[in-house]
Design a protein around this motif. Structure first.
Motif, PDB file in Angstrom:
ATOM      1  N   VAL A   1      43.871  36.459  21.717  1.00  0.00           N
ATOM      2  CA  VAL A   1      43.147  37.101  22.832  1.00  0.00           C
ATOM      3  C   VAL A   1      43.348  38.613  22.736  1.00  0.00           C
ATOM      4  O   VAL A   1      44.319  39.095  22.145  1.00  0.00           O
ATOM      5  CB  VAL A   1      43.650  36.616  24.201  1.00  0.00           C
ATOM      6  CG1 VAL A   1      43.428  35.116  24.348  1.00  0.00           C
ATOM      7  CG2 VAL A   1      45.108  36.983  24.429  1.00  0.00           C
ATOM      8  N   PRO A   2      42.447  39.390  23.320  1.00  0.00           N
ATOM      9  CA  PRO A   2      42.648  40.838  23.341  1.00  0.00           C
ATOM     10  C   PRO A   2      43.772  41.235  24.289  1.00  0.00           C
ATOM     11  O   PRO A   2      44.091  40.507  25.241  1.00  0.00           O
ATOM     12  CB  PRO A   2      41.303  41.378  23.830  1.00  0.00           C
ATOM     13  CG  PRO A   2      40.687  40.250  24.584  1.00  0.00           C
ATOM     14  CD  PRO A   2      41.167  38.993  23.917  1.00  0.00           C
TER      15      PRO A   2
ATOM     16  N   PRO B   1      42.055  40.759  18.636  1.00  0.00           N
ATOM     17  CA  PRO B   1      42.978  40.079  17.712  1.00  0.00           C
ATOM     18  C   PRO B   1      42.813  40.505  16.264  1.00  0.00           C
ATOM     19  O   PRO B   1      43.785  40.422  15.491  1.00  0.00           O
ATOM     20  CB  PRO B   1      42.623  38.596  17.896  1.00  0.00           C
ATOM     21  CG  PRO B   1      42.079  38.510  19.276  1.00  0.00           C
ATOM     22  CD  PRO B   1      41.334  39.783  19.483  1.00  0.00           C
ATOM     23  N   ASP B   2      41.634  40.987  15.872  1.00  0.00           N
ATOM     24  CA  ASP B   2      41.448  41.424  14.484  1.00  0.00           C
ATOM     25  C   ASP B   2      41.866  42.871  14.264  1.00  0.00           C
ATOM     26  O   ASP B   2      41.704  43.418  13.169  1.00  0.00           O
ATOM     27  CB  ASP B   2      39.987  41.237  14.060  1.00  0.00           C
ATOM     28  CG  ASP B   2      39.022  42.077  14.898  1.00  0.00           C
ATOM     29  OD1 ASP B   2      39.480  42.850  15.768  1.00  0.00           O
ATOM     30  OD2 ASP B   2      37.798  41.957  14.668  1.00  0.00           O
ATOM     31  N   GLY B   3      42.431  43.512  15.312  1.00  0.00           N
ATOM     32  CA  GLY B   3      42.912  44.880  15.186  1.00  0.00           C
ATOM     33  C   GLY B   3      41.915  45.939  15.619  1.00  0.00           C
ATOM     34  O   GLY B   3      42.265  47.120  15.696  1.00  0.00           O
ATOM     35  N   GLU B   4      40.692  45.560  15.921  1.00  0.00           N
ATOM     36  CA  GLU B   4      39.691  46.540  16.356  1.00  0.00           C
ATOM     37  C   GLU B   4      40.003  47.031  17.765  1.00  0.00           C
ATOM     38  O   GLU B   4      40.363  46.249  18.644  1.00  0.00           O
ATOM     39  CB  GLU B   4      38.301  45.914  16.336  1.00  0.00           C
ATOM     40  CG  GLU B   4      37.207  46.852  16.841  1.00  0.00           C
ATOM     41  CD  GLU B   4      35.870  46.164  17.003  1.00  0.00           C
ATOM     42  OE1 GLU B   4      34.891  46.849  17.365  1.00  0.00           O
ATOM     43  OE2 GLU B   4      35.801  44.928  16.789  1.00  0.00           O
TER      44      GLU B   4
ATOM     45  N   PRO C   1      35.690  41.646  24.145  1.00  0.00           N
ATOM     46  CA  PRO C   1      34.884  41.129  23.030  1.00  0.00           C
ATOM     47  C   PRO C   1      33.933  40.003  23.414  1.00  0.00           C
ATOM     48  O   PRO C   1      32.894  39.819  22.767  1.00  0.00           O
ATOM     49  CB  PRO C   1      35.950  40.639  22.037  1.00  0.00           C
ATOM     50  CG  PRO C   1      37.144  41.491  22.325  1.00  0.00           C
ATOM     51  CD  PRO C   1      37.131  41.693  23.803  1.00  0.00           C
ATOM     52  N   ASP C   2      34.258  39.257  24.480  1.00  0.00           N
ATOM     53  CA  ASP C   2      33.380  38.150  24.874  1.00  0.00           C
ATOM     54  C   ASP C   2      32.230  38.610  25.766  1.00  0.00           C
ATOM     55  O   ASP C   2      31.455  37.789  26.274  1.00  0.00           O
ATOM     56  CB  ASP C   2      34.169  37.046  25.570  1.00  0.00           C
ATOM     57  CG  ASP C   2      34.786  37.500  26.890  1.00  0.00           C
ATOM     58  OD1 ASP C   2      34.617  38.686  27.262  1.00  0.00           O
ATOM     59  OD2 ASP C   2      35.441  36.674  27.559  1.00  0.00           O
ATOM     60  N   GLY C   3      32.108  39.926  25.978  1.00  0.00           N
ATOM     61  CA  GLY C   3      31.001  40.459  26.757  1.00  0.00           C
ATOM     62  C   GLY C   3      31.315  40.722  28.215  1.00  0.00           C
ATOM     63  O   GLY C   3      30.482  41.298  28.924  1.00  0.00           O
ATOM     64  N   GLN C   4      32.490  40.320  28.695  1.00  0.00           N
ATOM     65  CA  GLN C   4      32.840  40.580  30.085  1.00  0.00           C
ATOM     66  C   GLN C   4      33.178  42.054  30.275  1.00  0.00           C
ATOM     67  O   GLN C   4      33.717  42.706  29.381  1.00  0.00           O
ATOM     68  CB  GLN C   4      34.027  39.715  30.517  1.00  0.00           C
ATOM     69  CG  GLN C   4      33.756  38.228  30.453  1.00  0.00           C
ATOM     70  CD  GLN C   4      32.698  37.783  31.443  1.00  0.00           C
ATOM     71  OE1 GLN C   4      32.351  38.514  32.370  1.00  0.00           O
ATOM     72  NE2 GLN C   4      32.171  36.578  31.253  1.00  0.00           N
ATOM     73  N   ARG C   5      32.880  42.551  31.440  1.00  0.00           N
ATOM     74  CA  ARG C   5      33.133  43.960  31.774  1.00  0.00           C
ATOM     75  C   ARG C   5      34.133  44.056  32.914  1.00  0.00           C
ATOM     76  O   ARG C   5      34.030  43.327  33.917  1.00  0.00           O
ATOM     77  CB  ARG C   5      31.831  44.665  32.130  1.00  0.00           C
ATOM     78  CG  ARG C   5      31.983  46.072  32.685  1.00  0.00           C
ATOM     79  CD  ARG C   5      30.686  46.866  32.605  1.00  0.00           C
ATOM     80  NE  ARG C   5      30.432  47.297  31.231  1.00  0.00           N
ATOM     81  CZ  ARG C   5      29.413  48.094  30.886  1.00  0.00           C
ATOM     82  NH1 ARG C   5      28.555  48.502  31.808  1.00  0.00           N
ATOM     83  NH2 ARG C   5      29.246  48.461  29.635  1.00  0.00           N
ATOM     84  N   LEU C   6      35.094  44.969  32.785  1.00  0.00           N
ATOM     85  CA  LEU C   6      36.129  45.178  33.786  1.00  0.00           C
ATOM     86  C   LEU C   6      36.010  46.590  34.352  1.00  0.00           C
ATOM     87  O   LEU C   6      36.011  47.568  33.602  1.00  0.00           O
ATOM     88  CB  LEU C   6      37.525  45.016  33.168  1.00  0.00           C
ATOM     89  CG  LEU C   6      37.782  43.792  32.284  1.00  0.00           C
ATOM     90  CD1 LEU C   6      39.190  43.870  31.703  1.00  0.00           C
ATOM     91  CD2 LEU C   6      37.601  42.501  33.083  1.00  0.00           C
ATOM     92  N   ALA C   7      35.886  46.707  35.676  1.00  0.00           N
ATOM     93  CA  ALA C   7      36.024  48.023  36.303  1.00  0.00           C
ATOM     94  C   ALA C   7      37.479  48.449  36.142  1.00  0.00           C
ATOM     95  O   ALA C   7      38.392  47.650  36.384  1.00  0.00           O
ATOM     96  CB  ALA C   7      35.646  47.952  37.778  1.00  0.00           C
TER      97      ALA C   7
END
Length: 553
Positions: free
Chosen positions: A334-335, A361-364, A412-418
């Motif tokens: 998970v991120p 998880p891939d380092g990006e 990465p899954d497209g969710q946005r957090l304020a």
């Protein structure tokens, strides 16, 4: 009866001989007022401000704010002198600010004294303006809340971009009035609290007068009674308050989308009252890595959230700390959203950024948000070139670069957090911006490790609660030494950590959509309405004085 003079206090003689004139020094032009009476009203003004402070976290008994405002109103009713009311307004503000902002002394002692004195001065000005608008008793019950709310709104933008410490809205977060923030944010909640507080004394006086007149045989619908200005003003005030509360009951709150994010909030623990110069940054990073290693791999886990300032490097992407974060993200699948500071040089000057980044998880580094609102005297020094001539203490405060991007982080899954970083949670506009851009929840990574006690920490939790109610979103707050917590859209605090403990708290957070009225319109319409109300009340008062209307107290 002695006609009031602009520079005199008019008080009632306790011997029953009617009002006597008292000059600015408190000495009688026609009689001498006892020392205890000259001290009593200012002392009550100071104490009424202290009651407002005690309604704030960590004390947090919300009715004390209404009581304090009512007692402050009582101190203003024995004088028509504008300077005297301004002095009592300053004392009211001082009792409120010096106690409620007490934690600021750990940031900057001189700054704390200056800030509290200046903000008390705001309320001195409001008391003086309220005198002008209600000098003959007409509509003062409406004028005073408007004036004091406007100066409180000013604190959210001036000076230094705003210093909204110990605000009245925080005091009501656990009370029945707080729902109005869905309509008009803290500005509307502040006005409502002031309005109800300032209506208590004239409301009780009116009720007692009504009972007395009825007992004397004067019918309640007598034209003389109906024409009483103060009665009409109190009725107007209560109708406005009830209407505002009714609007809050009908205001949209947002709704669940049916999706959730399983979030693990990491608190590394450690001593409080420490600064970055006292504790090597790698120690803070290791504490949070140690706590993160206790999280078991879970296919339902969606995000690990670290607090603000947990990594301090020159270039995060090529640092060993980044490699350690990536290793944990990869292990968990998970991120990880992590707070970092990076050193940069601007025109040869050493500065830094305060950012939150999402590491995949891939380092990006999938997304990044740099803090926009910086803490004055904490993350930068206003008027540094002037202040450093008098004190070398400013050298201990770095110079953070203000961010410019919207207050969001994307996963990465497209969710946005304020995303509101620490200090930014005190400003409703930051969370509102992120939610308006489509965020399904709010995160507040913060760092209160520099402060001992619980004043700043509990006031920050209260601010997270306000942001949750305003936006109709869940809030996840992450702190290195406490308090970390989840907050529901109704303002309920879920699973709050203890101070100094190392802990991981996990919750399935429902994502939400839809906008509250506050998210849709913000603070500006209500501030404009208050300004227009101020102008209207001033115009009415001028007309009243020009027409020679008799004073009504």
């Amino acid at each position: 009866m002695i006609p009031p003079d602009a520079n005199d206090d008019v008080e009632n003689d306790p011997g029953g001989n009617g009002p006597v004139r008292v000059d600015a020094a408190g000495t009688g032009a026609g009689a001498t007022i006892p020392l205890r009476r000259r001290v009593a009203r200012p002392a009550l003004a100071l104490g009424s401000g202290a009651l407002v402070a005690l309604s704030l976290p960590p004390w947090g008994f919300w009715p004390l704010a209404l009581l304090g405002i009512a007692l402050f109103d009582l101190t203003l009713r024995d004088t028509t002198s504008r300077p005297a009311r301004a002095r009592r307004g300053w004392l009211f503000g001082a009792g409120w600010m010096f106690l409620g902002m007490g934690w600021m002394v750990q940031l900057t002692g001189p700054g704390y004294i200056v800030a509290a004195a200046i903000f008390a001065g705001f309320h001195a000005f409001a008391a003086a303006i309220g005198t002008t608008l209600g000098r003959n008793g007409r509509w003062s019950v409406l004028a005073r809340p408007v004036a004091h709310t406007l100066v409180e709104a000013l604190r959210f933008s001036f000076p230094f971009g705003g210093v909204p410490l110990a605000t009245l809205g925080m005091s009501q977060v656990g009370g029945p009035l707080v729902g109005v923030v869905r309509v008009g944010g803290v500005t509307l909640l502040t006005w409502l609290t002031f309005q109800l507080g300032f209506a208590i004394v004239p409301g009780v006086r009116g009720a007692l007068r009504h009972m007395r007149e009825t007992a004397d045989g004067l019918p309640a619908d007598d034209p003389v009674y109906r024409s009483t200005s103060e009665r009409r003003a109190v009725t107007t005030a209560l109708c406005l308050a009830v209407g505002t509360l009714a609007a809050a009951g009908f205001a949209p709150r947002g709704s669940d989308t049916g999706e959730t994010l399983r979030i693990a909030v990491v608190q590394g623990g450690g001593e409080q009252g420490t600064r970055a110069l006292d504790v090597p940054s790698i120690v803070v990073t290791e504490r949070h890595l140690e706590a993160t290693r206790t999280i078991a791999a879970d296919p339902d886990l969606d995000l690990v959230l670290w607090p603000e300032n947990t990594i301090d490097v020159e270039n995060f992407e090529v640092s060993q700390e980044a490699a350690m974060i990536v290793a944990q993200a990869d292990r968990l699948g998970v991120p990880i959203a992590v707070g970092l500071t990076e050193d940069v040089r601007v025109d040869g000057e050493r500065r830094y950024t305060n950012a939150h980044v999402v590491v995949a998880p891939d380092g990006e580094i999938f997304s990044r948000y740099d803090k926009v609102r910086r803490v004055p005297f904490g993350e930068y020094v206003p008027l540094r070139s002037v202040i450093e001539r008098f004190s070398s203490a400013v050298d201990q405060v770095g110079s953070a670069i203000a961010g410019t991007t919207p207050a969001v982080l994307d996963l990465p899954d497209g969710q946005r957090l304020a995303t509101v970083i620490s200090w930014e949670v005190f400003f409703g506009g930051r969370a509102r911006e992120g939610v308006a851009l489509g965020a399904g929840m709010v995160i507040n990574p913060t760092n209160g490790a520099s402060y001992t006690g619980t004043i700043v920490q509990t006031q920050q939790v209260a601010s997270s609660r306000l942001r949750a109610i305003e936006t109709g979103r869940w809030v996840a707050q992450a702190s290195p030494t406490g308090f970390s917590a989840f907050v529901s859209p109704d303002g309920d605090v879920i699973d709050r950590t203890r101070q100094r403990e190392q802990a991981v708290i996990t919750s399935d957070v429902p994502l939400r959509d839809g906008s509250t009225w506050y998210v849709s319109v913000g603070d500006r319409p209500f501030i404009v309405a208050l300004v227009l109300a101020m102008i209207g009340l001033l115009a009415a008062d001028v007309r009243s004085r020009r027409s020679g209307s008799p004073a009504r107290r």
